[in-house]
Design a protein around this motif. Structure first.
Motif, PDB file in Angstrom:
ATOM      1  N   ASN A 178       0.703  -1.317  -0.411  1.00  0.00           N
ATOM      2  CA  ASN A 178      -0.653   0.267   0.290  1.00  0.00           C
ATOM      3  C   ASN A 178       1.061   1.554   0.227  1.00  0.00           C
ATOM      4  N   TRP A 179       2.543   1.094  -0.551  1.00  0.00           N
ATOM      5  CA  TRP A 179       2.985   2.119  -0.475  1.00  0.00           C
ATOM      6  C   TRP A 179       2.363   3.398  -0.919  1.00  0.00           C
ATOM      7  N   GLN A 180       2.012   4.116  -1.970  1.00  0.00           N
ATOM      8  CA  GLN A 180       1.536   4.589  -2.563  1.00  0.00           C
ATOM      9  C   GLN A 180       0.407   5.869  -1.990  1.00  0.00           C
ATOM     10  N   HIS A 181      -0.273   5.010  -1.077  1.00  0.00           N
ATOM     11  CA  HIS A 181      -1.810   5.979   0.009  1.00  0.00           C
ATOM     12  C   HIS A 181      -0.986   5.964   0.837  1.00  0.00           C
ATOM     13  N   LEU A 182       0.074   5.222   0.956  1.00  0.00           N
ATOM     14  CA  LEU A 182       0.341   5.306   2.957  1.00  0.00           C
ATOM     15  C   LEU A 182       1.819   6.529   3.026  1.00  0.00           C
ATOM     16  N   GLN A 183       1.534   6.683   1.787  1.00  0.00           N
ATOM     17  CA  GLN A 183       2.182   8.380   2.131  1.00  0.00           C
ATOM     18  C   GLN A 183       1.679   9.380   2.241  1.00  0.00           C
ATOM     19  N   GLU A 184      -0.288   9.428   2.310  1.00  0.00           N
ATOM     20  CA  GLU A 184      -1.104   9.728   2.340  1.00  0.00           C
ATOM     21  C   GLU A 184      -0.842  10.642   4.622  1.00  0.00           C
ATOM     22  N   PHE A 243     -10.539  13.576  10.611  1.00  0.00           N
ATOM     23  CA  PHE A 243     -11.360  12.709  10.352  1.00  0.00           C
ATOM     24  C   PHE A 243     -11.277  11.978   9.495  1.00  0.00           C
ATOM     25  N   ASN A 244     -10.155  12.959   7.699  1.00  0.00           N
ATOM     26  CA  ASN A 244      -9.574  12.066   7.350  1.00  0.00           C
ATOM     27  C   ASN A 244      -8.792  11.232   7.058  1.00  0.00           C
ATOM     28  N   GLN A 245      -8.062  11.174   8.314  1.00  0.00           N
ATOM     29  CA  GLN A 245      -7.057  10.417   8.968  1.00  0.00           C
ATOM     30  C   GLN A 245      -7.199   9.587   9.310  1.00  0.00           C
ATOM     31  N   VAL A 246      -8.317   9.416   9.902  1.00  0.00           N
ATOM     32  CA  VAL A 246      -9.841   8.369  10.475  1.00  0.00           C
ATOM     33  C   VAL A 246      -9.801   7.447   9.335  1.00  0.00           C
ATOM     34  N   GLN A 247     -10.047   8.148   8.603  1.00  0.00           N
ATOM     35  CA  GLN A 247     -10.741   7.517   7.487  1.00  0.00           C
ATOM     36  C   GLN A 247      -9.583   6.403   6.472  1.00  0.00           C
ATOM     37  N   LEU A 252      -6.828   1.896   5.089  1.00  0.00           N
ATOM     38  CA  LEU A 252      -5.323   1.022   4.710  1.00  0.00           C
ATOM     39  C   LEU A 252      -5.203  -0.386   5.534  1.00  0.00           C
ATOM     40  N   VAL A 253      -5.396  -0.285   7.141  1.00  0.00           N
ATOM     41  CA  VAL A 253      -5.827  -1.497   7.833  1.00  0.00           C
ATOM     42  C   VAL A 253      -6.156  -2.413   7.541  1.00  0.00           C
ATOM     43  N   GLY A 254      -7.375  -2.442   6.519  1.00  0.00           N
ATOM     44  CA  GLY A 254      -8.216  -3.187   6.268  1.00  0.00           C
ATOM     45  C   GLY A 254      -9.945  -3.202   7.345  1.00  0.00           C
ATOM     46  N   GLN A 255     -10.044  -2.181   7.937  1.00  0.00           N
ATOM     47  CA  GLN A 255     -11.088  -2.601   8.830  1.00  0.00           C
ATOM     48  C   GLN A 255     -12.581  -1.526   8.567  1.00  0.00           C
TER      49      GLN A 255
END
Length: 307
Positions: A178-184, A243-247, A252-255
């Motif tokens: 998930n490298w690209q999305h992880l950069q956010e 809230f953006n980070q919560v989402q 990313l952790v599949g919940q």
């Protein structure tokens, strides 16, 4: 026959750290009853940090400076780079370190003992914040973990984190996928805690402080003490960042497919009101439960900028 000391890879993210990094490295290399190797990743700096670290590594075989990787723009991406690029194969445990703290001599030994004796996969601890004028303050993050706290907060300062090799390698594998999305992701410690808890790894938060947590004007994230940090936290929530980070972290952790999560993840007015009633399941400290309840209701009433 001498007892073999546990081998610990310490991942240190540096940026313009010349004021403090030598004292911090001395406290890391002085750890008792562990075999430490420090891996340093340097965000493009202007104060000579890179040159100094290279010279220091040349004189200390336990210190390795990773090749220049350009500008990261924040500690989170720098730590993600360290997790990606350091080979964990020869180590028993992996730890995070900031450049400006002072570790207690038994910090890693206590972490290793806790992981082994409590049969957990990760360790973090309270810290003692300190200021240049001599003030100190215990930052207490060791309240009992609750069902969903990991989707809304970290397990304390990331510079106290120590992982088992099994957890670290699992974390790395999923990060690479998930490298690209992880950069956010803005806060690496929050993401790592969320990954561990959501994947069934056990985490222990030590109530005893393991290090002195330096406070200064360059802290990316410091001690949340007093009214001013509370106002700053409210602004980040109102502006939509939190809230953006919560989402993002939840996905990313599949919940995001969990029934409880699906009920509120869109963060509309009704979802936020419903989420507020579960504050006791979402934050560890009582004060934060109350703040969480109020923020959910306030955001529901005045609007939410999260997307």
């Amino acid at each position: 026959m001498p007892v073999k000391s546990p081998k610990v890879a310490v991942l240190l993210a540096a940026y313009n750290g010349m004021h403090w990094i030598e004292e911090q490295l001395a406290s890391i290399l002085g750890q008792s009853d562990v075999d430490v190797t420090v891996h340093i990743s340097i965000d493009s700096s202007t104060d000579g940090t890179a040159t100094w670290c290279a010279a220091y590594a040349a004189e200390h075989h336990q210190v390795v400076v990773l090749p220049d990787a350009g500008r990261f723009g924040g500690a989170s991406r720098n730590f993600f780079r360290l997790i990606r690029d350091v080979d964990f194969g020869s180590f028993d445990f992996i730890a995070f370190a900031d450049q400006d703290d002072i570790w207690h001599k038994d910090k890693l030994q206590r972490a290793v003992d806790a992981i082994q004796t409590r049969q957990v996969d990760a360790y973090s601890s309270n810290v003692t914040a300190f200021w240049s004028d001599g003030r100190t303050h215990l930052l207490d993050k060791a309240q009992p973990q609750v069902e969903w706290d990991y989707l809304f907060e970290a397990a304390g300062p990331g510079c106290t984190y120590v992982f088992s090799k099994k957890l670290a390698e699992s974390l790395k594998a999923v990060m690479l996928e998930n490298w690209q999305h992880l950069q956010e992701v803005t806060l690496h410690d929050w993401y790592c805690y969320a990954f561990a808890r959501s994947h069934g790894y056990r985490w222990y938060i030590d109530p005893l402080p393991s290090m002195d947590y330096r406070q200064h004007e360059r802290n990316q994230v410091g001690a949340n003490k007093g009214l001013s940090p509370l106002i700053s936290r409210y602004k980040t929530i109102h502006d939509g960042w939190w809230f953006n980070q919560v989402q993002l972290i939840t996905k990313l952790v599949g919940q995001d497919s969990e029934p409880f999560v699906k009920d509120w993840l869109q963060l509309g007015r009704r979802q936020l009101m419903k989420l507020s009633l579960n504050a006791w399941r979402c934050r560890r400290r009582m004060r934060d439960k109350v703040f969480f309840f109020c923020i959910c209701w306030t955001t529901a009433l005045i609007g939410n900028k999260a997307k």
